[in-house]
Design an enzyme around this catalytic site. Structure first.
Site: not given
Length: 599
Positions: A387-388, A391, A394
């Protein structure tokens, strides 16, 4: 229990490398003094934004200083978070934060002065090549011009800001500092501390008596203060309504969504489409009832895992392999960015004494991303890491491809890349795990994630809009009326498999997001967009992955968030992305029920 090591005992390879920002604390201090000395440069622009050249100079100067101060702050806050007990870095972070406030205050004149330039002139200036990197920012300012008041009125609203924030501050202080709950008691009579932090963990317990005790003690306590809390909530809703009316917006929702240029139809499509698929939520609650062996499911049964006693350990080294393999559909370049992060110490992996809890992705323009973890050897940490990195990749792409003023991204799209990564990981693990119980555990987690991020947050969004509409119609938000509205929504969303009681009606009283002005719907839209995009990539392959990278990850805030998502492949002004997400949820239900036949 394993001993928690000190920061000094951490192996360097498992810590983030902050020397990529500043070589030393001394270098930080040198840069701090330099930037502190540049406070005041803004004075030469005050009252002087009367030509294209002056505007370009002001914007470039402000951007350069913002980039430098951003790096300063990130270094200080990461140093602090790696060991919050170290006074030196607490002071360093405080010092950097103060400089940020001083800088923002010093440059706060800029937007009001730009707005003094008439619309036609500003439109002409922004088309000039000298302002090309600021053209979109200026376009957005021009679009908000209709809702900007006179200098005197703007000043009055700003001065009233502290007063209007009182309901939120009061709720926050009461909820976090003053409110205390009776201990929860388990089936053997043992007491368990009940706090905001322990509540959900207690609801996940396999001891139903403990779950019931935690649930009833929490909501009985909130119920005792429901009249007071209805007034704090009414206060913040009244503030939203007043501000919207003062600026000439059609409604509080119109103002809130306009801040990110989101059409209101996005909100309505979300609520309608989720309502059209509530039969899937009801199917899930019925499945949960059967799996737990209950005649009737209670609201305190909706968090406890349906799949129990699954040993799903996962070392950090194993997790890296799973993550990299799962993201291969994104192509070699994407995977190599993650490898770079793993090899070049973007991740601060393990817990140490004083380290900030939880996980996050940080960084700023001109730095690599930094990921904070507090690694525990389980599969949930694998999903958190993936998940991190969503980020982080991105941010990496947007900073590499946009100037700093457009390298950030709207909160509306902020959770898409992270949930996208998780979706690819879940798909890969399901296809490659051999243990049926582990597959069921994984699907249970995916179903719960969808329930919490799409169905629950949409229910919250529906409640939030109802109470704002009630206030705009002149209806007082009494505790009884709030209980009634919330209870009806909860019944509608959870269905007949759940046996209701009065406690859940007061859940509105404990949700801090209701004080955040139409925020919650973005959890649902972001999760749904990620589910839809990941489904496209898995089904369509490399060309779709490239489109996602080029049209979404690289775009930052260079276009309106609704357009960025549309160009990537999801038009959130239609129901299609939500419908696609519902297909993913339905497929997961099908897979779960099919696997049950194998156990």
């Amino acid at each position: 229990m394993a001993k928690v090591i000190t920061r000094q005992e951490q192996e360097e390879k498992n810590t983030w490398n902050l020397k990529t920002i500043f070589e030393s604390d001394a270098a930080f201090e040198e840069k701090y003094k330099e930037l502190e000395g540049r406070l005041g440069e803004e004075e030469r622009f005050k009252g002087q934004i009367d030509s294209l050249e002056t505007l370009a100079d002001a914007l470039e100067t402000e951007r350069e200083l913002s980039e430098e101060i951003g790096r300063l702050f990130v270094y200080a806050h990461l140093k602090h978070d790696q060991d919050t007990s170290e006074d030196k870095y607490s002071a360093l972070e405080s010092k950097a934060r103060t400089l940020v406030v001083k800088f923002n205050t010093a440059w706060s004149f800029l937007v009001p002065e730009i707005m003094k330039v008439d619309e036609e002139t500003l439109e002409e200036w922004r088309m000039d090549p000298r302002l090309s990197e600021f053209s979109f920012d200026l376009e957005k300012l021009n679009k908000k011009r209709a809702y900007v008041l006179s200098d005197k009125e703007e000043k009055l609203l700003a001065q009233a800001g502290e007063v209007m924030s009182n309901p939120t501050s009061t709720f926050g202080m009461f909820n976090n500092a003053d409110l205390e709950f009776p201990d929860a008691v388990d089936s053997e009579g043992n007491a368990h501390a009940l706090t905001q932090g322990t509540y959900i963990d207690l609801l996940k317990s396999s001891d139903r008596k403990l779950r019931q005790s935690a649930y009833e003690n929490l909501y009985s306590t909130y119920g005792a203060y429901k009249n007071t809390l209805s007034q704090t909530l009414q206060g913040v809703v009244s503030t939203h309504v007043f501000q919207a009316q003062a600026r000439g917006y059609e409604s509080a929702r119109h103002q809130a969504l306009s801040n990110n240029f989101i059409p209101e139809e996005v909100y309505d499509n979300l609520v309608k489409t989720v309502n059209d698929h509530l039969h899937l939520m009801h199917r899930y609650t019925e499945l949960r009832r059967k799996m737990l062996g209950l005649d009737k499911l209670k609201m305190y049964d909706v968090y406890t895992p349906m799949v129990k006693d699954v040993d799903f350990e996962m070392s950090y080294e194993e997790a890296k392999e799973w993550m990299l393999a799962s993201l291969e559909p994104m192509g070699e370049t994407y995977v190599n960015i993650i490898k770079e992060g793993l090899e070049n110490r973007w991740v601060d992996v393990y817990e140490n004494k004083g380290k900030r809890s939880g996980a996050y992705s940080s960084g700023t323009y001109g730095t690599n991303p930094f990921i904070l973890m507090n690694w525990q050897d389980n599969v949930n940490n694998l999903f958190t890491l993936t998940h991190e990195f969503g980020h982080s990749v991105h941010s990496y792409y947007s900073r590499q491809n946009q100037p700093s003023n457009m390298s950030g991204y709207s909160i509306f799209v902020a959770e898409v890349a992270s949930n996208f990564n998780e979706a690819l990981l879940a798909d890969y693990m399901f296809k490659n795990l051999e243990d049926t119980k582990k597959k069921l555990y994984l699907l249970n987690e995916q179903l719960e994630g969808f329930r919490g991020s799409v169905f629950r947050q949409t229910m919250f969004a529906e409640f939030e809009h109802k109470i704002h509409s009630m206030k705009e119609a002149g209806e007082p938000l009494t505790a009884g009326r709030l209980n009634e509205v919330y209870g009806e929504l909860n019944r509608k969303y959870f269905g007949d498999a759940v046996e209701y009681d009065d406690h859940i009606e007061v859940e509105w009283a404990r949700i801090p997001h209701f004080y955040m002005n139409y925020y919650v719907y973005q959890y649902s839209t972001g999760y749904a967009a990620a589910a839809s995009l990941s489904k496209q990539v898995l089904e369509e392959g490399e060309a779709t992955a490239e489109r996602y990278i080029n049209e979404f990850l690289k775009k930052g805030s260079s276009d309106y968030p609704i357009n960025v998502l549309k160009n990537a492949g999801v038009d959130m002004t239609t129901s299609e992305p939500i419908e696609n997400a519902m297909k993913v949820f339905e497929a997961q239900l099908d897979q779960f029920e099919a696997l049950l036949q194998e156990v």
